[in-house]
Design a protein around this motif. Structure first.
Motif, mmCIF file in Angstrom:
data_model
loop_
_atom_site.group_PDB
_atom_site.id
_atom_site.type_symbol
_atom_site.label_atom_id
_atom_site.label_comp_id
_atom_site.label_asym_id
_atom_site.label_seq_id
_atom_site.Cartn_x
_atom_site.Cartn_y
_atom_site.Cartn_z
ATOM 1 N N ARG A 38 -5.920 -1.350 8.205
ATOM 2 C CA ARG A 38 -6.970 -0.760 7.361
ATOM 3 C C ARG A 38 -7.098 -1.523 6.037
ATOM 4 O O ARG A 38 -8.193 -1.643 5.497
ATOM 5 C CB ARG A 38 -6.689 0.720 7.102
ATOM 6 C CG ARG A 38 -7.018 1.587 8.298
ATOM 7 C CD ARG A 38 -6.943 3.074 7.977
ATOM 8 N NE ARG A 38 -7.473 3.838 9.080
ATOM 9 C CZ ARG A 38 -6.748 4.275 10.113
ATOM 10 N NH1 ARG A 38 -5.463 4.029 10.152
ATOM 11 N NH2 ARG A 38 -7.307 4.955 11.085
ATOM 12 N N VAL A 86 -10.753 -0.915 4.444
ATOM 13 C CA VAL A 86 -10.884 0.547 4.430
ATOM 14 C C VAL A 86 -9.990 1.130 3.332
ATOM 15 O O VAL A 86 -10.385 2.027 2.601
ATOM 16 C CB VAL A 86 -10.519 1.150 5.808
ATOM 17 C CG1 VAL A 86 -10.558 2.666 5.774
ATOM 18 C CG2 VAL A 86 -11.465 0.622 6.880
ATOM 19 N N PHE A 87 -8.790 0.596 3.221
ATOM 20 C CA PHE A 87 -7.872 1.009 2.150
ATOM 21 C C PHE A 87 -7.829 -0.089 1.088
ATOM 22 O O PHE A 87 -7.899 -1.274 1.415
ATOM 23 C CB PHE A 87 -6.449 1.194 2.682
ATOM 24 C CG PHE A 87 -6.246 2.401 3.553
ATOM 25 C CD1 PHE A 87 -7.252 3.344 3.735
ATOM 26 C CD2 PHE A 87 -5.035 2.609 4.196
ATOM 27 C CE1 PHE A 87 -7.060 4.446 4.548
ATOM 28 C CE2 PHE A 87 -4.830 3.720 5.010
ATOM 29 C CZ PHE A 87 -5.847 4.629 5.193
ATOM 30 N N GLU A 88 -7.687 0.345 -0.142
ATOM 31 C CA GLU A 88 -7.494 -0.631 -1.216
ATOM 32 C C GLU A 88 -6.004 -0.825 -1.425
ATOM 33 O O GLU A 88 -5.296 0.143 -1.710
ATOM 34 C CB GLU A 88 -8.095 -0.096 -2.519
ATOM 35 C CG GLU A 88 -9.579 -0.278 -2.610
ATOM 36 C CD GLU A 88 -10.157 0.412 -3.836
ATOM 37 O OE1 GLU A 88 -9.411 0.646 -4.811
ATOM 38 O OE2 GLU A 88 -11.339 0.737 -3.796
ATOM 39 N N ALA A 144 -9.037 -4.568 6.869
ATOM 40 C CA ALA A 144 -10.448 -4.263 7.152
ATOM 41 C C ALA A 144 -11.206 -3.789 5.909
ATOM 42 O O ALA A 144 -12.422 -3.593 5.964
ATOM 43 C CB ALA A 144 -10.528 -3.204 8.241
ATOM 44 N N LYS A 189 0.859 -1.185 0.000
ATOM 45 C CA LYS A 189 0.000 0.000 0.000
ATOM 46 C C LYS A 189 0.888 1.226 0.000
ATOM 47 O O LYS A 189 1.691 1.435 0.930
ATOM 48 C CB LYS A 189 -0.905 0.004 1.241
ATOM 49 C CG LYS A 189 -1.812 1.214 1.322
ATOM 50 C CD LYS A 189 -2.853 1.201 0.243
ATOM 51 C CE LYS A 189 -3.463 2.561 0.010
ATOM 52 N NZ LYS A 189 -4.333 2.579 -1.163
ATOM 53 N N ALA A 190 0.764 2.011 -1.060
ATOM 54 C CA ALA A 190 1.614 3.205 -1.189
ATOM 55 C C ALA A 190 0.762 4.456 -1.161
ATOM 56 O O ALA A 190 -0.372 4.460 -1.651
ATOM 57 C CB ALA A 190 2.395 3.135 -2.484
ATOM 58 N N PHE A 191 1.281 5.502 -0.558
ATOM 59 C CA PHE A 191 0.661 6.825 -0.605
ATOM 60 C C PHE A 191 1.625 7.710 -1.387
ATOM 61 O O PHE A 191 2.638 8.146 -0.838
ATOM 62 C CB PHE A 191 0.439 7.383 0.804
ATOM 63 C CG PHE A 191 -0.399 6.481 1.672
ATOM 64 C CD1 PHE A 191 -1.735 6.263 1.383
ATOM 65 C CD2 PHE A 191 0.147 5.838 2.764
ATOM 66 C CE1 PHE A 191 -2.508 5.426 2.171
ATOM 67 C CE2 PHE A 191 -0.619 5.006 3.557
ATOM 68 C CZ PHE A 191 -1.953 4.789 3.253
ATOM 69 N N PHE A 202 -12.884 -3.997 13.024
ATOM 70 C CA PHE A 202 -11.644 -3.230 13.154
ATOM 71 C C PHE A 202 -11.896 -2.017 14.050
ATOM 72 O O PHE A 202 -12.801 -1.218 13.768
ATOM 73 C CB PHE A 202 -11.188 -2.795 11.753
ATOM 74 C CG PHE A 202 -10.167 -1.681 11.732
ATOM 75 C CD1 PHE A 202 -8.984 -1.777 12.450
ATOM 76 C CD2 PHE A 202 -10.379 -0.546 10.963
ATOM 77 C CE1 PHE A 202 -8.045 -0.746 12.424
ATOM 78 C CE2 PHE A 202 -9.449 0.484 10.919
ATOM 79 C CZ PHE A 202 -8.289 0.378 11.659
ATOM 80 N N PRO A 251 -10.331 1.306 15.000
ATOM 81 C CA PRO A 251 -9.221 2.202 14.654
ATOM 82 C C PRO A 251 -8.688 2.944 15.887
ATOM 83 O O PRO A 251 -9.318 2.912 16.949
ATOM 84 C CB PRO A 251 -9.849 3.174 13.660
ATOM 85 C CG PRO A 251 -11.306 3.084 13.863
ATOM 86 C CD PRO A 251 -11.624 1.786 14.518
#
Lengths: 392, 297
Positions: B44, B49-51, B47, B9-11, B75, B77
């Motif tokens: 996340r 929440v994030f792809e 759960a 998962k990268a931002f 979950f 948080p």
């Protein structure tokens, strides 16, 4: 579980429903009692609209519900905390969003229903209580006298007008929901709603106008006027309804629709409803953006950065079709208008960015838009000269 | 049971979770790592929440973004959502519309914590909020619980009560993942630890397994010793600290190291000392950093 969520959401938004319904009642009572029933200037044919005021009474309640509710619908996306909760639910994401959209639509329709029928009832009561051809008010200075014209009012068509109204208001609600869905931050969402309607309308109307302005020397403004209403957002349904109610209610029913510019209105309304329906399907079917974009600019609303440029482009195209307004025939006016446009575009862009030093991308977009519109203006002027060279 | 396979998962350019694979078995697993190690992002992603950009997470064999997976998971948080103006009952009603709970258990936990029923949750102190949401999470009927920084802001007495409840919950064959940046907080709770560093699993196993490759010595030398003196003997020093004439240093475990140092540096005294529980995590981080520094050089 879903039933429990729906029950919870309805309970949660019940005060919202009550506020809008009470507001609609109050506003309709004030407008319904204060507006004149009909104005008559000597001959029955010259009398102004009468049934419109029922619709005018709906203006504020419908505007506020259409404008505000989509923000409530999408509030679950604007907070990181809410996203953590909503996105992990088993029936996320479409079911939660659809539920909220439909409850919101219910509140909008309840608001306009109260407004419309209360307005109709008030109007009907005043109509019934006023003898035909009897003066209601008379002002000495203007010498205009207000009359009720019984034979022009046809309440049988109110249900039809109401059904068209339901389509129009639902349509605008879905358009606003679509625009709000483009943002994950409240400020972004407000901007997209404020500018989005104008841009969506411009995307449809402006290129058409420009193309026609090159070929038609005299455009029939009646044809285009209803299309301009597209850009007014939450006010659009009211304007359409106001013009529609008049021939239906105080005219001759459906026959009245065939006269004058009303067929244009019917085309404009139909296209509007189809356009809104397409966006409605989109908002019901779309997938929520990934949770990390909650409360900030996401991949979808990167488009928001380009809103001022799209608005600038559409305004530029509008300035480029000055031939439409009959003022493009004098060379200096389009140039002057174009300069004004450029200055305002730059100022608006700077204010949007809160910085007068624009970045490279903004300058490229600015130059492209201005250059494109300049080319359009030159083409427009040349075409105008070819059409009527004596004016130059 | 939760499985994570090659998840990334990268931002933007920052990879918060980098090609991470791990499995969380029934029982309590402590997910530890310093701030920004990728713990919350991983939870996340699990759960839904994030792809994730790449890879997948599975809950009881179902992909994490499916209805089945989400039904089997709750979950919590680090900063949970409470509806505006809602008190405990209304908050519970809101969550009950989205997840399944054991209402009796929730009420009993709320009673145990002594939380006020009529006050708006948003007016609660940080600790009270935490207690409420931990109570909510522990009464969830899901088989898998993810608790992010569950003990943050709680006093030791409440932490002990919650640990007892979590252990009881885990005894019902549930998979519970508790994340924390402080390994000490998860003592006497987690059966297993997963240490994250820069979005990757740095180490996993029981508390004893973590840090087993390091040895910590306490020594006093006749001269003012420094890291280089130990390094010159051919040992990779993970940490070196001197307080007065006493030096504490950690090296990778090497057979015969103690005798070798004694022989070469002739200390006044030298002994092997045990690690503090939270020290292990820090050492893992320092070792990872040193390794990176070496690779970059």
């Amino acid at each position: 579980m879903l039933k429990q969520y729906i029950r919870y959401q309805i309970r949660k938004w019940l005060p919202l429903l009550l506020v809008f319904v009470l507001y609609a009642t109050f506003s309709t009572l004030i407008s319904g009692l204060s507006l004149g029933v009909a104005r008559y200037y000597g001959t029955p044919n010259a009398s102004t609209y009468t049934g419109e005021q029922i619709v005018i009474a709906m203006l504020l309640p419908s505007f506020s519900s259409l404008f505000i509710l989509p923000f409530f619908v999408y509030s679950y996306r604007t907070s990181k905390k809410a996203v953590d909760t909503f996105y992990q639910a088993a029936y996320a994401d479409k079911t939660i969003r659809r539920t909220r959209i439909l409850i919101g639509l219910g509140i909008v329709l309840a608001t306009i229903t109260v407004s419309f029928w209360l307005g109709t009832a008030l109007y009907g009561l005043r109509y019934a209580a006023t003898p035909a051809e009897q003066a209601i008010t008379s002002t000495g200075s203007s010498a205009s006298t207000t009359y009720i014209l019984r034979n022009y009012v046809n309440f049988a068509y109110m249900p039809l007008a109401y059904l068209v109204g339901v389509l129009l208001f639902s349509g605008q609600y879905f358009i606003n929901c679509y625009l709000v869905s483009l943002g994950n931050h409240l400020i972004d969402q407000i901007c997209t709603v404020l500018f989005g309607n104008f841009i969506l309308a411009g995307i449809v109307v402006m290129p058409t106008l420009y193309a026609l302005s090159l070929t038609w020397t005299q455009l029939n403004s009646d044809f285009f006027r209803p299309f301009f209403y597209y850009g007014l957002g939450p006010v659009t349904p009211i304007l359409f309804l106001a013009i529609l109610v008049n021939p239906l209610v105080v005219g001759e029913g459906p026959n009245g629709l065939l006269d004058g510019s009303v067929p244009h209105l019917a085309i404009a309304i139909s296209l509007y409803v189809v356009f809104a329906a397409v966006l409605g399907v989109l908002v019901m079917k779309e997938k929520d953006p990934s949770g990390e974009y909650a409360g900030k600019a996401g991949p979808r609303n990167k488009a928001i950065a380009f809103i001022p440029h799209v608005a600038g482009l559409l305004t530029g195209i509008a300035f480029s079709c000055t031939g439409l307004l009959g003022i493009g025939r004098v060379l200096v006016i389009p140039i002057f208008l174009f300069a004004i446009f450029g200055v305002f575009y730059y100022i608006a862009l700077s204010l949007w960015r809160r910085n007068f030093k624009l970045n490279k991308l903004d300058w490229i977009c600015f130059a492209s838009v201005v250059g494109f519109c300049l080319v359009l203006t030159v083409i427009e002027m040349v075409m105008s000269m070819l059409r009527s060279p004596l004016n130059y | 049971m939760i499985e994570v396979n090659g998840l990334t998962k990268a931002f933007g350019n920052l990879k918060a979770v980098d090609n991470l694979s791990v499995a969380f078995e029934p029982g309590v697993t402590g997910l530890v790592g310093h701030n920004g190690a990728g713990k919350s992002t991983l939870l996340r992603c699990i759960a839904g929440v994030f792809e994730p950009n790449e890879g997948e997470a599975k809950v009881n064999g179902n992909l994490s973004n499916t209805k089945q997976a989400k039904s089997d998971l709750f979950f919590l948080p680090d900063d949970p959502f409470a509806p505006m103006g809602a008190n405990i009952r209304e908050t519970f009603n809101f969550y009950s519309g989205l997840f399944e709970f054991d209402k009796e258990k929730f009420n009993s936990l709320v009673k145990t914590f002594g939380l006020p029923n009529n006050k708006a949750v948003r007016t609660f102190s940080k600790g009270m909020k935490r207690q409420l949401f931990v109570a909510l999470a522990l009464s969830a009927k899901a088989d898998n619980l993810l608790l992010d920084e569950a003990f943050d802001g709680l006093d030791p007495m409440v932490v002990d009560v919650i640990k007892g409840e979590i252990i009881e919950c885990a005894s019902q064959n549930k998979t519970i993942v508790v994340s924390s940046h402080n390994i000490l907080a998860l003592e006497r709770l987690a059966d297993r630890f997963v240490v994250l560093n820069k979005g990757q699993v740095a180490k996993q196993g029981s508390q004893e397994d973590i840090g087993v490759e390091f040895v910590k010595y306490q020594a006093a030398f006749k001269f003012k010793a420094n890291e280089q003196n130990i390094a010159d003997l051919g040992y990779e020093v993970v940490s070196f600290r001197s307080v007065g004439s006493v030096s504490h240093f950690v090296i990778y475990e090497t057979p015969g190291a103690l005798e070798h140092i004694k022989e070469k540096l002739d200390p006044l005294f030298i002994e092997q000392v045990p690690f503090e529980p939270d020290e292990v995590l820090t050492l893992e981080m320092m070792a990872a950093k040193k390794k990176e520094g070496g690779e970059n050089a």
